[in-house]
Design a protein around this motif. Structure first.
Motif, mmCIF file in Angstrom:
data_model
loop_
_atom_site.group_PDB
_atom_site.id
_atom_site.type_symbol
_atom_site.label_atom_id
_atom_site.label_comp_id
_atom_site.label_asym_id
_atom_site.label_seq_id
_atom_site.Cartn_x
_atom_site.Cartn_y
_atom_site.Cartn_z
ATOM 1 N N LEU A 140 0.843 -1.206 0.000
ATOM 2 C CA LEU A 140 0.000 0.000 0.000
ATOM 3 C C LEU A 140 0.878 1.255 0.000
ATOM 4 O O LEU A 140 0.638 2.188 -0.776
ATOM 5 C CB LEU A 140 -0.930 -0.009 1.224
ATOM 6 C CG LEU A 140 -1.885 1.183 1.336
ATOM 7 C CD1 LEU A 140 -2.864 1.218 0.159
ATOM 8 C CD2 LEU A 140 -2.666 1.126 2.658
ATOM 9 N N ALA A 141 1.891 1.255 0.853
ATOM 10 C CA ALA A 141 2.774 2.421 0.938
ATOM 11 C C ALA A 141 3.449 2.683 -0.407
ATOM 12 O O ALA A 141 3.517 3.831 -0.872
ATOM 13 C CB ALA A 141 3.824 2.198 2.027
ATOM 14 N N ALA A 142 3.908 1.623 -1.053
ATOM 15 C CA ALA A 142 4.558 1.779 -2.355
ATOM 16 C C ALA A 142 3.569 2.338 -3.376
ATOM 17 O O ALA A 142 3.899 3.234 -4.162
ATOM 18 C CB ALA A 142 5.122 0.440 -2.817
ATOM 19 N N GLY A 143 2.334 1.828 -3.344
ATOM 20 C CA GLY A 143 1.329 2.258 -4.316
ATOM 21 C C GLY A 143 0.884 3.697 -4.113
ATOM 22 O O GLY A 143 0.407 4.340 -5.045
ATOM 23 N N LEU A 144 1.042 4.196 -2.887
ATOM 24 C CA LEU A 144 0.566 5.551 -2.589
ATOM 25 C C LEU A 144 1.722 6.545 -2.462
ATOM 26 O O LEU A 144 1.533 7.659 -1.966
ATOM 27 C CB LEU A 144 -0.258 5.537 -1.289
ATOM 28 C CG LEU A 144 -1.519 4.669 -1.302
ATOM 29 C CD1 LEU A 144 -2.291 4.837 -0.001
ATOM 30 C CD2 LEU A 144 -2.418 5.001 -2.492
ATOM 31 N N ARG A 145 2.906 6.143 -2.898
ATOM 32 C CA ARG A 145 4.090 6.971 -2.719
ATOM 33 C C ARG A 145 3.892 8.391 -3.264
ATOM 34 O O ARG A 145 4.350 9.358 -2.675
ATOM 35 C CB ARG A 145 5.310 6.304 -3.379
ATOM 36 C CG ARG A 145 6.615 6.638 -2.696
ATOM 37 C CD ARG A 145 7.778 5.884 -3.332
ATOM 38 N NE ARG A 145 7.607 4.434 -3.255
ATOM 39 C CZ ARG A 145 7.680 3.607 -4.316
ATOM 40 N NH1 ARG A 145 7.905 4.079 -5.520
ATOM 41 N NH2 ARG A 145 7.532 2.308 -4.155
ATOM 42 N N ALA A 146 3.177 8.489 -4.382
ATOM 43 C CA ALA A 146 3.004 9.793 -5.026
ATOM 44 C C ALA A 146 1.924 10.637 -4.339
ATOM 45 O O ALA A 146 1.726 11.796 -4.704
ATOM 46 C CB ALA A 146 2.651 9.584 -6.497
ATOM 47 N N HIS A 147 1.223 10.028 -3.378
ATOM 48 C CA HIS A 147 0.094 10.736 -2.770
ATOM 49 C C HIS A 147 0.374 11.109 -1.319
ATOM 50 O O HIS A 147 1.392 10.726 -0.746
ATOM 51 C CB HIS A 147 -1.171 9.875 -2.882
ATOM 52 C CG HIS A 147 -1.532 9.584 -4.305
ATOM 53 N ND1 HIS A 147 -1.893 10.560 -5.198
ATOM 54 C CD2 HIS A 147 -1.555 8.402 -5.005
ATOM 55 C CE1 HIS A 147 -2.131 10.011 -6.381
ATOM 56 N NE2 HIS A 147 -1.925 8.701 -6.293
ATOM 57 N N ARG A 148 -0.589 11.839 -0.735
ATOM 58 C CA ARG A 148 -0.455 12.234 0.653
ATOM 59 C C ARG A 148 -1.372 11.324 1.465
ATOM 60 O O ARG A 148 -2.595 11.364 1.313
ATOM 61 C CB ARG A 148 -0.884 13.692 0.819
ATOM 62 C CG ARG A 148 -0.527 14.300 2.161
ATOM 63 C CD ARG A 148 -0.488 15.831 2.040
ATOM 64 N NE ARG A 148 -1.792 16.348 1.607
ATOM 65 C CZ ARG A 148 -2.711 16.853 2.443
ATOM 66 N NH1 ARG A 148 -2.467 16.924 3.724
ATOM 67 N NH2 ARG A 148 -3.858 17.302 1.976
ATOM 68 N N VAL A 149 -0.787 10.443 2.259
ATOM 69 C CA VAL A 149 -1.588 9.495 3.044
ATOM 70 C C VAL A 149 -1.967 10.147 4.366
ATOM 71 O O VAL A 149 -1.108 10.628 5.107
ATOM 72 C CB VAL A 149 -0.822 8.181 3.287
ATOM 73 C CG1 VAL A 149 -1.670 7.235 4.133
ATOM 74 C CG2 VAL A 149 -0.444 7.527 1.963
#
Lengths: 324, 324
Positions: free
Chosen positions: A21-30
């Motif tokens: 999940l972290a890798a997939g959302l790298r470009a976003h602000r979690v």
């Protein structure tokens, strides 16, 4: 989409899934809940983090979804969406342009495999063999006489969503007759769809009655004493929908009187089933602990399903498992 | 064929099947054993009745078949034909123009359904749930983590006859990879056929190893300690072939050491499995009592299969399930 999107996530995943999940959302602000994580079922009713989010993933409660001003897409980590399945939420979500998706695709495969496992266990008398083994019993003649072929039998499905559709595919080689009831048929069903008026007649022909109903105002107690009474004495009931859709005392009575042959319950009301509950040892009643949707790769599959839907959202494509 | 054909039958069927057989043979002369009927497995070694027969149905022993001067077609009531599966019988049958058929078509469907039931029971942890129910246990998280999808797994089949072919059909919607070993491939197989040299590598990849081997000189002890040692610790072994094809002490050791995850045995050596046998409580070992071929309509199906083959014989058409 080049700018960073705020994605609220209130679910804590095991290591491997969390890394994916972290890798997939790298470009976003979690955006994580400001309050301490309270597990999958926790609701962060008034969590400030969701108010900044455009997207949510996990189990945020309906009020939070509606209160978040920028929210456009929320994906639940469950197949069920009872809390959101009512007119007021649907209306408000529509007004604010919020799409709600479930993870039913993730659960369709294990649930359908679980159902076929239970149906075949019935046909092959596997629970009896399990008991026999305890006694070192070898009852070949009796078990051979009791076993029956699934091929050519009649399966009635209450509910015809993703799970039932996948079960239909798994059942194809058995050449069973499948009759299904659904509140909102899509029109592309490959099985015989029933009206509620036609259901009673179908119940009277069912060898296997499969309850995959979601929990909502119209399904509470749907499988009641009157409907159970329509079944043949050789029929078996399966419930992997929600416990509340099946009248437990009526089921217990039907099993004890021999009005039906057996029941397999993966969901009960309440859960866990209390140790003293009569269903534990009702004749022919077999319990699995709300595990039909489970599998060793469950969390990774949930994350992948979300990331795939996120990519669709970013490309402006239709979302999968959209329920509102 | 207008004249009355002598048909020897040494098997006593239950009422319904017996009536259907009698009706189907009304135009023929039915020859019953002169000696008292001794059940399905009895051999009427020197029964004078078979000497007059052109056709035999039941379990006449090899010597009687060869001794009967007019015999042209014999059909066994079993899928197995161990006693006839050796060069001397084959040669003598060929010389006298005798065709031997099994009833494997009758047993393919229940055996394939039984195998899929066992494979799915493994994937869905059904034996564990059975144990849990005894203890009133509700281990949702644990069972969900242990369950796995059958979809996409690897199934290795030892033997690729009628049962394995039907199992292949039932497995089609699961998109599993199927690798099969057979001593005499027909060439029309839709799965990957293995040479004996390729088997070891396939065993190392198997999630499910299915033994459907018949019993003969080449299969005794085929699944031995050396081959079992090739399996992954997550693999499960199934045997519905013959007990003698699987090395029982080696299996027991593999289960106890955790070298494999489980075993489902429908056949054992000897049968019934003696009460004190270590396989009864070897970890992950599940026993069904040689019932995989059983079903409530077994005897009627045997009679219908014979009558259909009799009609083919009379029309001069190829017989089904011809094994010699």
């Amino acid at each position: 989409m080049s700018e960073r999107v705020g994605i609220f996530c209130d679910t804590e995943f095991p290591r491997e899934a969390a890394a994916e999940l972290a890798a997939g959302l790298r470009a976003h602000r979690v955006l994580r809940p400001a309050v301490a994580l309270r597990g999958n079922l926790a609701a962060s009713q008034s969590d400030p983090a969701i108010l900044e989010a455009e997207i949510a993933f996990g189990q945020p409660d309906p009020a939070s979804l509606l209160a978040a001003p920028r929210l456009r897409f929320a994906q639940l980590t469950s197949a069920g969406y009872t809390r959101y399945d009512e007119p007021r939420f649907r209306g408000a979500a529509r007004s604010k342009g919020l799409a709600l998706c479930s993870s039913s695709t993730v659960y369709a495969e294990p649930c359908a495999e679980h159902l076929l496992a239970l149906i075949l266990a019935t046909a092959r008398r596997l629970p009896d063999c399990c008991e026999d083994q305890h006694q070192r019993g070898w009852h070949a003649a009796e078990r051979r006489r009791q076993a029956f072929l699934l091929r050519g039998q009649t399966v009635v499905l209450l509910g015809y969503g993703a799970i039932a559709r996948r079960l239909t595919e798994l059942l194809a080689p058995f050449e069973v007759q499948i009759l299904a009831l659904d509140r909102a048929p899509r029109g592309d069903e490959t099985v015989t769809m029933l009206s509620e008026e036609e259901l009673d007649a179908a119940l009277a022909r069912a060898d296997h009655l499969v309850d995959v109903l979601p929990e909502n105002a119209t399904t509470a107690g749907f499988l009641d004493a009157r409907r159970l009474a329509k079944l043949q004495p050789s029929a078996t009931v399966y419930n992997i929908g929600r416990g509340t859709t099946l009248d437990h005392p009526a089921l217990c009575a039907a099993l004890r009187s021999g009005a039906i042959a057996g029941a397999y319950l993966d969901v009960t009301d309440p859960e866990p089933l209390p140790p003293g509950h009569p269903l534990w040892d009702a004749p022919g009643c077999h319990i699995t602990p709300h595990m039909a949707g489970g599998r060793n790769t469950e969390h990774v599959a949930l994350v992948r399903h979300f990331l795939a839907n996120l990519a669709r959202y970013e490309r402006g494509e239709p979302l999968r498992d959209r329920v509102v």
